[in-house]
Each structure stands twice: as C-alpha cells, then as structure tokens.
Write an enzyme that holds these catalytic residues in place. Structure first.
Site, mmCIF file in Angstrom:
data_model
loop_
_atom_site.group_PDB
_atom_site.id
_atom_site.type_symbol
_atom_site.label_atom_id
_atom_site.label_comp_id
_atom_site.label_asym_id
_atom_site.label_seq_id
_atom_site.Cartn_x
_atom_site.Cartn_y
_atom_site.Cartn_z
ATOM 1 N N ASP A 167 0.871 -1.199 -0.270
ATOM 2 C CA ASP A 167 0.141 -0.202 -0.080
ATOM 3 C C ASP A 167 0.784 1.652 -0.335
ATOM 4 O O ASP A 167 1.877 1.020 0.756
ATOM 5 C CB ASP A 167 -1.005 -0.041 1.241
ATOM 6 C CG ASP A 167 -2.215 1.043 0.894
ATOM 7 O OD1 ASP A 167 -2.455 0.420 0.350
ATOM 8 O OD2 ASP A 167 -2.697 0.911 2.553
ATOM 9 N N ASP A 209 -3.473 -2.276 5.684
ATOM 10 C CA ASP A 209 -3.933 -1.771 7.481
ATOM 11 C C ASP A 209 -5.467 -0.673 7.543
ATOM 12 O O ASP A 209 -5.918 -0.994 8.289
ATOM 13 C CB ASP A 209 -2.608 -0.407 8.041
ATOM 14 C CG ASP A 209 -2.410 1.068 7.672
ATOM 15 O OD1 ASP A 209 -3.205 0.927 6.429
ATOM 16 O OD2 ASP A 209 -1.626 1.862 7.978
ATOM 17 N N ALA A 257 -13.796 20.307 3.149
ATOM 18 C CA ALA A 257 -13.217 19.438 2.267
ATOM 19 C C ALA A 257 -13.718 19.288 0.852
ATOM 20 O O ALA A 257 -13.177 18.937 0.370
ATOM 21 C CB ALA A 257 -13.895 17.290 2.587
ATOM 22 N N LYS A 259 -5.536 29.941 0.292
ATOM 23 C CA LYS A 259 -4.521 29.353 -0.511
ATOM 24 C C LYS A 259 -5.366 27.776 -0.899
ATOM 25 O O LYS A 259 -6.625 27.418 -0.106
ATOM 26 C CB LYS A 259 -3.495 28.596 -0.126
ATOM 27 C CG LYS A 259 -3.345 27.682 1.267
ATOM 28 C CD LYS A 259 -2.989 26.112 1.312
ATOM 29 C CE LYS A 259 -4.269 25.521 1.821
ATOM 30 N NZ LYS A 259 -4.618 24.946 2.913
ATOM 31 N N GLU A 280 -1.164 18.852 5.730
ATOM 32 C CA GLU A 280 -0.680 19.593 4.967
ATOM 33 C C GLU A 280 -0.673 21.134 5.326
ATOM 34 O O GLU A 280 0.281 21.597 4.609
ATOM 35 C CB GLU A 280 -1.721 19.667 2.973
ATOM 36 C CG GLU A 280 -1.572 18.527 2.726
ATOM 37 C CD GLU A 280 -2.252 17.355 3.414
ATOM 38 O OE1 GLU A 280 -3.320 17.048 4.501
ATOM 39 O OE2 GLU A 280 -2.536 15.914 2.917
ATOM 40 N N ASP A 286 -5.235 26.155 8.950
ATOM 41 C CA ASP A 286 -6.239 25.145 8.475
ATOM 42 C C ASP A 286 -5.082 24.197 8.912
ATOM 43 O O ASP A 286 -4.075 23.609 9.216
ATOM 44 C CB ASP A 286 -5.340 25.252 6.636
ATOM 45 C CG ASP A 286 -5.168 23.649 5.800
ATOM 46 O OD1 ASP A 286 -6.089 22.126 6.774
ATOM 47 O OD2 ASP A 286 -4.820 23.310 5.238
#
Lengths: 561, 683
Positions: free
Chosen positions: B313, B523, B383, B400, B354, B350
């Site tokens: 994975d 997992d 999202a 952004k 990321e 945020d």
C-alpha cells in the site's frame, strides 16, 4: 582399451543424433496441446489411426483422470494376458506347432505371462523346448509390443502431466506408441538385421545330414523381426535360449553394436523429449551427460576387470589371459563387457554369461537394478530418473529455504508420499523376496563361498524381476513352481505398483500451476545440480542396499583373492 | 530497522533458563508416554526398540542365543532411552522458551469488573467474561481494556507495551483508521474512552498469541509434513533392511546378535532430524514472536519464505501518511517573500497536516511572521471548498487551495491568472506532486508544491527485496503520474495507479493462478479483502479491526519493513530443517562402517573394518552414544536456526552442502572413533 574408447565414441556418435531425432518426434506427436500446428506427417498418421480408434471404440478426444488412465492400462494388460494364457495353455492343440509339443504347467505360464506383460522378460522357460512356434513367434511378440507400448505410455503420460498439465488418453497413447514408434522403427531394424544375416522366415526348422551322417535339426523362425522388438522394446526375451549369444540372434560384432544402440535409443530419446517439453534443452543435455557418465564408467570398469582376467586361472596357466569364460569370441571381451554393463541398466537381453564375469560386474548390475534410474527400462526408467530429480530438488529447496519445486511445480506432501512409494517398492519386494526364499529354500551346501554365491543369485533374480529387467545370474535352477509363482507375483506387483505411483504422481502434478523462475530459484540445468543429483541417486540406493551388496558380490571378490 | 529488531531480541532472550531447564527436563520424561510419542513415529520406533532391549535385559536369550549378558543389554537400553530423552529435551526447551515469550504475565489473570453501558446510557458493573460482541464499555484512567474493540468516543493515551513491548503510550481517538482500534489487555494511562467490543472472550489478540505458541507445539507445517513422509519412507526401508538381513545372515552362516541388529536399526533411522523437527518449528515461531509478529496460521510462516510478489500500500507503508509542502513558487512579478507571507497566513487556520507543513516550510525559508499582529477573519478549510484562507482587516483576501478549486474561485470573480500558471501546475503534477495555488485579492500569486514524502531507508528495503527474489508492487489510488514518480523514487518493480480495492483482489488472484505466492501489507478496512486473498496478509496492529481479522499475520509494531525479516525467518525454518536432514542421512554411511564389521563376522569382509574400532561391542556402543549425543550437539543449531544471508542461492547451497553434507559424512567417523578410544578402556 583403445577398442573400448572407439566403441564408446561410435556408440555416442550414432546414438545421440538418433535419439535427438526420436525425442523431437515424440515431443511433437505426443503433444496434447489442441492448438498445436500439425505437420503433414502427423495429419497422415492421424487419418491412418482414425479407423483403428473407431474399431477399438476409443474416444480419442477424451481426457482421462490419472486413476482412469492407470486402470485402463492395467486392465488392458490383464485382459491381454488372460487371452494369452488360454493360447499358451492349449498350445499343443493349436496349429503351427513347429517341433515342440510341451504341455506347459500353470505356474510356468503365470511366470511367462507376468514376465512378458511387465516388460521384464525373465526367462525361466527354454523357448526351444517349452514353446510351440505359435506361442514363441506370435504370442511372445504380441506381449512384448503391448508391454513396451504400456511402458512408453507411462513415461509419456508422466512427462506430459509434469510439463504440460495434461494427462491424455491411455488407449490413444498405447495405440500411438505402436503405430508411430514401435511398428515403423522395428520394421526398419528388422530389415537391417536381415541384411546383417539374421534369418527371418516362418519356416520353423530345417533338417540335414551332417558329414558324419548325423541327422541334425536347426531351428529357424522370424528371428530378425523378433529381435527388433526384443531390443528396441527393451524386453530381452530371446527367440532361442542363448539369447543374444546365439549366432542367429546376434551374428556379428556390428549386429552387437546395433543391438546396443537399439536398447539405448528410447530412454535417451525420452530425456530429449523432456527437454523439448520443458523448452529447456540444456536441462535434457545435463541429465543425459550425467547418465552417460555413469554408463560409460560402468562400461569401463566391467571391461577393465574382464581384460585383466581371472587371477586364479591366470595363476594356473601362468599367462595373462583375459576372462573368456562364457563369452563369444565373435563379440570379443569389450563387446561382451559393454553389452553386459548396458543390459543391467536397460534391458534383459544378454550376449554373454554374467555368471562367469568378475563379481564386480554383478555388483554393478545389482546397483543398477536397485537404482533403476540410469536410463532404466522403457518409459519407467525415465520416470525413475525424474523421481530422483524430484528428490534432489526437494533437498535443494529445503537447503535454500523455499518450498521445493521441480520444473516450476511445487513438491508437497502428496508428491513426496507417491514418489517415496515408488522408491520403496523395490526394496520391499526384493528384500522380503530374498529373505523368504532363503528361509524356505536354503539350498545350503555348507560351503561359505557357495552360500554367498547362491545368495547373490537369489538377490539378482529378485532385483531383475522388480526392476522389469529380466537378466539373471544363471545357474539358479529356477523353473520350479516356487520360483515361477513367487517371481510372477513380484514382477506383477513391482510393475503395476510402480506404474500406479508414476501415473498418480503425474496426475498430482498435472493440477499444479508452473511457477515462473525468479532469481532465487535454483536452476536444475546446471552442473552443480547434476552433481548433487548423481550423489542423491547413488546415495539413496547405497544406503538401503549397502549391507546386501557387501554380503553378495563384494564378499565374493575378496574371497576369491 | 535493524536496531529495533535487535532491541526486541534482547528483550526476548531475557529468559530465566534456570526456570526453563528443570521444566524441560521433567517434561522429557512425561513425553515418554507412548500415546504422546506415537505422534513422532520414528522416535516411537526407537522407544519400541528400547522396550525390546529391556526385555533382552531380563532374558538375554529371548531372541535366540546371545553372547551379551544382561548388563550390556541394560547399557544399550539406557543408551536408547537417552536418545529419546535428548530429543524430547530439545523439544521441551524450545516449548518453554516459546511459552516464556508469551507467558502469563502478559495476560489478564482472573476476571475483572468492567463498566458496561446499558442501552439507556446508564452504567452497570459486569465481569469481563460476560461481555459479548457489540457491547459498549467505558474504560478510565488505570483500567485494563477488557477485550479488543473500537473507540467510539473520547481521547486517551494507552499503554500497549503488553503487546508491542514499546513503552511509549499511544493516542487513541475515534473515527480514524489507524488509532481507533484498541487491544484487549492494554491499559489506559490518561482520560477515558467508550469502546465498542469487537471480539468474543478468549479471542483477543493476546489470547491468540498464547494459543499460537501452543498450536505451534502441536501442528506441523506443510513442508514439515512432506519431510516427515520422506523420513518415514526412509525408516520403512531401513526397517526392511534390519528385518531381512538376519534371514540372509542365518543362511550364509553368520551368527546373529539381536541387540546388534536393534542398534543398527536405531543408528540408521534418521533420529537426529526426527527429534529436532519439532524444536525447529517451535523456535521458528518463537523468532516470529520476538519480532513482534503474530503468525496466526502455522502455514503462513513457511509460506512467508516462498513469497514471490509483495503488494504494498502506498500511504502509510512507503510514504508518510500525508503530503508535505516542499517548495513555494512565485508567479509573475510577485516576490518569494510576499507569497511566503500570504501562504503562511492563508494556511494558518488549516488544521490538516498539509496545511501545517506549509507553515513549517515558510519558517524554513527564514521568514518569521508575528501572527499576533495580524487581525482578520479566518476562512477555515473544508473538504467541500478545498480552500482555506483569511480575510484581513485591511481588506486583503488571502486564499490557498487545490489548483482547480482556486481556478474556479478566481474565474467566478473574474480575477487574474498568469499565463504560465497552467504550465507550472502541470510540471508539478508531472513530478508526482500536488500543486496548490495562492491568491491575494483575485490574483494568483504563487504555487505550493506538495509532495509525498518517502519514509527513510525505503530504497534499501526494496533493494533487499530484489536480492531475496521478491517482486514488489505498489498499489495506490493516486493518478498514474504520482504513482510512477513514487515507484521510481523508491525502486519498486511495478506500480498500479488508481487501484480500487477490487482491483487489488483481481491482481492477487491472477498471480495466484500462475502459482505465484503473494504477500500483501495493509492497514485499512479497504485492504481487508485483499489481505484475506493474499497467501500472506500482513496487517499492521495500528490498522483497523477488519484488516487484522482478514490477515494471517499481524505486525504488532506496525512496521511494514519487517516483511524482510519475516521472509528470512520463513526461509531459515526450511533451511535449518533441510540442513539437519542432510546431516542426519549422510551420518548413516559412517554408522554402517562402524557397525557392519561387528555384525558381518565372516572371512572376506575384513576390508570393511576401516575404522579399526576396539571390539565389536565397543563399536556398537560408540555408534549408539554418538547417535544420542549428536542430537544434543545439533539442538542449538535447531533452536537458533542456520545462518541465512542474502547470498546467491548457489553459494548458499554450496555452503550448506559442505557444512552439513560433507560434515555429516566426516563428523561421525571422527566422533565414533573418539568415543571408541574413550570407552575402549572400560570394556
């Protein structure tokens, strides 16, 4: 020695191209891939065979299971034997008797049939005395062809299952073995043999008056065609009691050489076929080179001891003479020794009396008969060879830490059980056979040397019976009900036990996918593998038979000093 | 990675041998019970021989006239008994070490009381043994988690050292793939959790660990079964030899000594490997335990050695779970400093990893921003919008976000996009990264390059996999470009992009049809079907319950790189077994040479006596003593395993053949001779 080298050189020079040709032929004609492109020859042969299949009621497209394949072979063998039993029993009442009128007793018939249908051709009977011409020239070849074809089919089905994941049809394989391998090649061999001076006629005998006015009868018959199947089918049953030592059966040095070729072609070709089916010719060449190495080693050892001669006789006559006892000057020491060493591996035909050879020859022969993998008998020998490759691969796999594989197929419990059974049949029948015989018929003379020799003879008799070989250390009075019945049973069990293990082993491999090799896969086409294979094959035989071979021929050697 | 495993080993070998040895010693006698012994037919045969010898001790002439007296027969029977006991002893040491490994100190003793939530929300106190699947329990600071389960509410730190051996606590919270499953037997250190029970009593991972140690003692692995068949076949042939030989000897006129024939049989049958097969297996499983890997089925361990293809994975295995910002690119006339500032402010609210990585990157550029002096309204990341930013008090709107989201946003406002923007966005995508755009007041002023970060040492791991002959396959839901870049970077052999869970199963099945052994690590719940389909499914302990249930191995440390060690342990198991079998079988030659001269006492066979042992009796005794002692000498090899390295298979085979094949031929000659020299003085 120069003669030996020359003989071996010629042997390999002629044998290799022949067997490569035959091997390629078998690999294309017995390939059951439905998508293969068929050659012109194949198409012609197919149309010829079609009516045969139709008459026999064979559905040529049917794919059998391993069980059905074995049972078909087995029952067809039994059925043929039953028919032949009737003919042999009533041979006196049937036409084409020749000079013989002998009522065969039932144990002897059992022995004859068992020994022929199992491709063993151990002869307890004397053909000139016991068999009418009909029995000798028609029933015997029939059985020889069929047993040879059964052997070929067993070898082919095993290799096919292993390499192509297909089992095929037993009847188709048997018929094809006859029409495509045995008949045409035996026909060619017969013609060559006739050209070399063998008689080939349906006249059973000629009578004439000798110079000193004695009326003499010389037996004749279709000797050349009989010899063809006897040798090419690796049967070894003789037309005349003297086997290939008889001038009609083996007239010259050249015919002796051809006979050597005949018995070696099929086993060599089978290994080549394996190479074609694996698409790996290096593999077959590696196996062949190791087998030839052993064979040539045995040629040399046997010949060397014969050339040295019998020390006791040489001491008496104060000369260094080679051991000529029981050999024909026509064939020479080398011609006889090489044939002797080859026959214990391949077929039971003999051109000299092994009884009079140096005991080392019997020691080697007993090793070969117990091992069965140095070329071995028609079809079966190749399977024994592959079986030892399986064992070698098993140990190598364990030593490398991967589940063992043979030609990309994983070896698991089932395969190990079947291949162990295949290897256990021989010691089981031979060792128990010897023990029972020595217990029931001790034939004890009180002399240690005689006892040991008698034991060696008994050992040889059982070993050659189980190995479907048929040669014997003669001197054993073996045409008795006990010997006939016991060996009939031993040969039968050995042959069909081995056949069942082989076909089921093949069947068990047929369902396994072929794993493509990775960099950590140990390659089986290397010299390293060949050496381990040789060690493995020798070791597994020696470990079991060590005390038995020591007690027999090896003691004879050291006592005769 | 090497260091982690080393530490574990140290921990695992921390076994009190003074406690293990007496137990092992007494159990060896208990195992003499024929009902237990019959499980190992070859050693059982030795036991029968022992009983026969005992009978001969009582009446030496039982099987025919014998020149041996009772005392010597007794001596031989004691030697046979020792042969059996040494084998049992080796097996019991292995068992006790393995038990100590997963011993009772790690398991909850007795029953504990737990707080179960009734449907109406009230708490009732019940015994843990009464809990069933689906119950919800509340656990608080200091409590043991009774059974495996899933966190549905609360955040707590949990001490999982009972299963992983790691002492640092792990944070557990609901709603995530990796940290919402808890294991029975672990302890809550702080706060509280509501847990939905997912396993029945007696089926937790700790329970399984113990039961695996026990089942390894009983169940044979596939290759062991085939080896066993081979050994039994060889035993049958030797039995035939020893049964038929007397008939021939009797006929020839050699005197038969029954005790000697029994000795010959015991020496010939492969006692060494047969007694050590079980210890080899048990210690193999033990090594897995030391690695903190739970092998749930016996088969999986051996299969691990055969792995041809490994499915990996991407996320969490090769790369860290999240992408990180690695570069800021100004557009048009904008300066790096300016866009850094905008990026920083726009990402400040945020909370995704990321976003946080952008702040770190800006700091690394050396730009310090005093956030307290900035006033404005935050525009938080969702999202749905896939944008974050801030509306400053001075009127500047900073944003952004994902490139297409920003383009749409700017397009709707009629803002300005520099003409080389598309080109740069594509470049980043080509490099396998994810481009983000930064805007200030309807103008796209810069780009952020987000990238998957490959875990350290990953490259070496894949190189090693190649040496082991294992093909690696990267499975990822990412687009083709990203997958390709990652695959090239770490050196994976092949990759599959945009893979759906069912694609993985199909791929695995296709491989398996070709006879290829497939391993898979994973997992997530979405990996579960593929884990179940693979021959070896290695689940991470941090993974979801579904993943763990589907797989046949669980890595308690959640370190996918361990697969290499797992493969090596699997191979070591077979190699040890193969090496000792070879040794055991080649030993027979010298035993023949030691014993046969004593049995074949006729003229003409003097040449056989190449070892020149003292007397026939001392030859037989020496062979038997050697036969028993060699089991003890080989036991450490069986327990530790033969050294496995990444050598070329040819070289490894050569080494093993020389060590164990040639060694097996030579060692007994020397050993028997030495023993003979010693005991020759007394007989």
């Amino acid at each position: 020695m120069l003669e030996l080298l020359f003989l071996i050189f010629c042997f390999l020079l002629v044998l290799l191209p022949l067997s490569i040709f035959l091997g390629k032929f078998i690999s294309t004609h017995f390939n059951n891939d439905p998508n293969k492109i068929r050659s012109k020859l194949e198409k012609i042969l197919d149309t010829i065979e079609k009516p045969i299949f139709k008459v026999c009621g064979v559905n040529s497209g049917e794919e059998m299971t391993a069980r059905k394949y074995f049972l078909s072979l087995f029952w067809s063998n039994v059925l043929l034997s039953a028919i032949c039993f009737i003919i042999l029993y009533f041979q006196n009442d049937l036409p084409y008797k020749g000079v013989v009128a002998w009522q065969l007793d039932v144990p002897l018939i059992f022995h004859i049939l068992s020994s022929l249908i199992t491709n063993t051709c151990q002869t307890h009977h004397i053909p000139e005395i016991h068999l009418t011409s009909l029995s000798n020239y028609f029933v015997m070849p029939l059985l020889m062809f069929y047993s040879s074809a059964s052997g070929l089919s067993t070898g082919i089905v095993f290799m096919r299952a292993l390499t192509q994941n297909k089992i095929g049809n037993a009847y188709v394989d048997v018929i094809k073995s006859m029409t495509r391998i045995l008949f045409p090649i035996c026909f060619v061999i017969t013609i060559i043999f006739v050209l070399l001076g063998m008689p080939n006629t349906l006249t059973t005998s000629i009578s004439y008056e000798t110079l000193d006015n004695v009326k003499q009868t010389i037996l004749l018959g279709p000797v050349a065609s009989f010899e063809a199947i006897k040798l090419f089918g690796e049967n070894g049953l003789s037309c005349f009691n003297a086997n290939s030592a008889h001038p009609f059966e083996n007239p010259s040095y050249l015919s002796n050489f051809l006979q050597l070729l005949c018995i070696s072609t099929v086993p060599t070709a089978f290994i080549v076929t394996l190479g074609y089916w694996l698409k790996n010719h290096k593999q077959s060449m590696i196996i062949l080179s190791i087998l030839f190495f052993v064979l040539i080693f045995e040629f040399t050892v046997t010949a060397a001891f014969e050339l040295k001669g019998n020390p006791i006789i040489n001491n008496l006559i104060k000369q260094n003479s080679a051991n000529w006892t029981g050999k024909d000057t026509r064939l020479g020491i080398i011609g006889s020794s090489v044939f002797e060493a080859a026959k214990s591996n391949l077929s039971g035909s003999a051109n000299a009396s092994i009884e009079s050879f140096h005991p080392i020859a019997s020691a080697l022969a007993l090793f070969n008969l117990s091992n069965q993998s140095i070329f071995g008998v028609q079809g079966f020998g190749t399977v024994f060879t592959i079986n030892f490759i399986l064992y070698t691969a098993f140990f190598i796999g364990l030593m490398l830490g991967k589940t063992p594989e043979i030609f990309g197929k994983r070896i698991e419990k089932n395969e190990i059980i079947l291949s162990s059974m295949l290897l256990l049949i021989n010691p089981f029948l031979v060792l128990i056979g010897i023990a029972v015989t020595l217990y029931l018929y001790p034939c004890n003379t009180g002399d240690l040397y005689e006892n040991i020799h008698y034991y060696t003879q008994v050992f040889f008799e059982f070993a050659s019976g189980t190995a479907s070989n048929g040669s014997g250390l003669e001197g054993l009075r073996d045409n008795t009900p006990y010997w006939n019945l016991s060996l009939a049973i031993v040969m039968f069990l050995a042959r069909y036990g081995a056949m069942a293990s082989m076909i089921f082993l093949g069947g068990s491999f047929a369902h396994k996918p072929i794993v493509p090799p990775s960099i950590t896969t140990f390659r089986t086409d290397t010299i390293m593998f060949a050496i381990i294979f040789l060690m493995m094959s020798i070791m597994s035989t020696i470990l079991v038979y060590f005390p038995f071979i020591i007690l027999g021929p090896l003691t004879e050697i050291f006592m005769s000093r | 990675m090497a260091t982690i495993i080393k530490e574990k080993r140290k921990y695992a070998f921390d076994i009190d041998y003074s406690r293990v040895l007496p137990f092992a010693f007494f159990d060896s006698f208990k195992q003499l019970n024929p009902l237990i012994m019959i499980r190992n037919p070859i050693i059982f045969l030795v036991e029968i021989c022992f009983l026969l010898m005992l009978a001969l001790t009582i009446n030496p002439n039982l099987l025919g006239e014998s020149f041996l007296n009772s005392r010597i027969n007794l001596l031989i029977s004691i030697l046979l008994l020792l042969t059996i006991l040494f084998g049992n002893f080796a097996e019991n040491i292995a068992k006790h070490i393995a038990r100590a490994q997963s011993d009772s100190s790690r398991i909850i003793h007795g029953d504990i009381e737990v707080k179960r939530l009734k449907p109406d929300g009230m708490i009732e106190y019940v015994f843990a043994s009464l809990l069933t699947k689906g119950n919800i329990v509340k656990v608080q600071e200091g409590d043991l988690i009774p059974l495996d389960g899933e966190v549905i509410e609360g955040v707590a730190s949990v001490d999982e050292s009972a299963i992983t051996g790691e002492s640092s606590p792990v944070l557990k919270e609901p709603g995530t793939d990796t940290s919402s499953s808890v294991t029975g037997g672990t302890r809550i250190l702080t706060d509280w959790l509501l847990i939905k029970i997912t396993s029945e009593h007696g089926q937790t991972y700790l329970d399984q660990m113990v039961s695996i140690a026990e089942s390894a003692e009983r169940h044979k692995t596939p290759n062991e079964m085939s080896l066993n068949s081979l050994l039994i076949a060889s035993t049958i042939s030797f039995l035939l030899v020893v049964i038929t030989l007397p008939a021939i000897m009797h006929f020839i006129g050699i005197k038969i000594e029954p005790a000697f024939m029994i000795a010959l049989l015991v020496c010939l049958v492969p006692t060494t490997i047969s007694s050590l097969v079980a210890p080899i297996r048990i210690s193999g499983f033990d090594r897995m335990n030391q690695l903190n890997v739970l092998a749930i089925s016996e088969k999986s361990l051996e299969t691990a050695g055969d792995i041809n293809v490994l499915f990996l994975d991407k996320t969490g295995t090769i790369t860290f779970g999240n992408r990180m910002a690695i570069e800021l690119i100004p557009l048009g006339t904008n300066l790096l400093n300016d866009i850094c500032k905008v990026a920083y402010l726009a990402s400040y609210f945020d909370q995704t990893p990321e976003g946080k990585s952008i702040l770190t990157l800006v700091k690394r550029y050396g730009i310090d921003i005093d956030i307290k002096s900035i006033k404005g309204t935050p525009y938080e990341f969702t999202a749905h919008t896939r944008m974050s930013g801030i509306d400053l008090e001075d009127g500047d709107i900073l944003r952004k976000g994902a490139s297409d989201a920003i383009k749409k946003y700017i397009g709707s406002k009629g803002g300005k996009i520099w003409e080389n923007t598309d080109q740069l966005v594509e470049n980043i995508a080509m490099m396998g990264g994810t481009p983000l755009l930064i805007t200030k007041n309807n103008e796209v002023i810069g780009l952020i390059h987000l990238k998957d970060i490959v875990k350290p040492n990953m490259k070496d791991i894949f190189k090693e996999m190649k040496n082991l002959g294992v093909k690696t396959l990267l499975c990822t839901g990412d687009n083709n470009l990203t997958a390709k870049v990652i695959a090239n970077e770490v050196g994976v052999d092949e990759y599959i992009a945009q893979a759906k869970p069912e694609d993985k199963i199909h791929m695995i099945r296709d491989y398996q049809k070709l006879g290829i052994i497939v391993a898979m690590t994973g997992d997530g719940t979405n990996d579960a079907p593929a884990l179940a389909q693979a021959d070896v499914g290695l689940a991470m302990n941090s993974g979801t319950v579904a993943a763990k249930e589907a797989s046949n191995m669980i890595d308690l440390d959640s370190d996918p790189r361990k697969i290499i060690e797992i493969i090596k342990i699997g191979r070591q198991l077979l190699i040890t077994r193969g090496a000792l079998t070879t040794f055991s079988i080649t030993n027979d030659f010298s035993k023949y040479f030691a014993i046969l001269p004593s049995i074949f006492t006729i003229q003409g066979l003097e040449w056989l006596n190449i070892m020149h042992l003292n007397s026939s009796l001392s030859a037989i005794l020496s062979a038997l003593i050697f036969n028993a002692l060699i089991i003890l000498m080989m036991a450490p090899i069986a327990l530790k395993g033969v050294v496995v390295n990444n050598q070329d298979p040819n070289k490894m085979l050569q080494r093993n053949l020389i060590q164990f094949g040639l060694g097996g031929l030579v060692v007994p000659f020397i050993g028997i001779k030495i023993i003979d020299l010693i005991i020759g003085r007394f007989i």
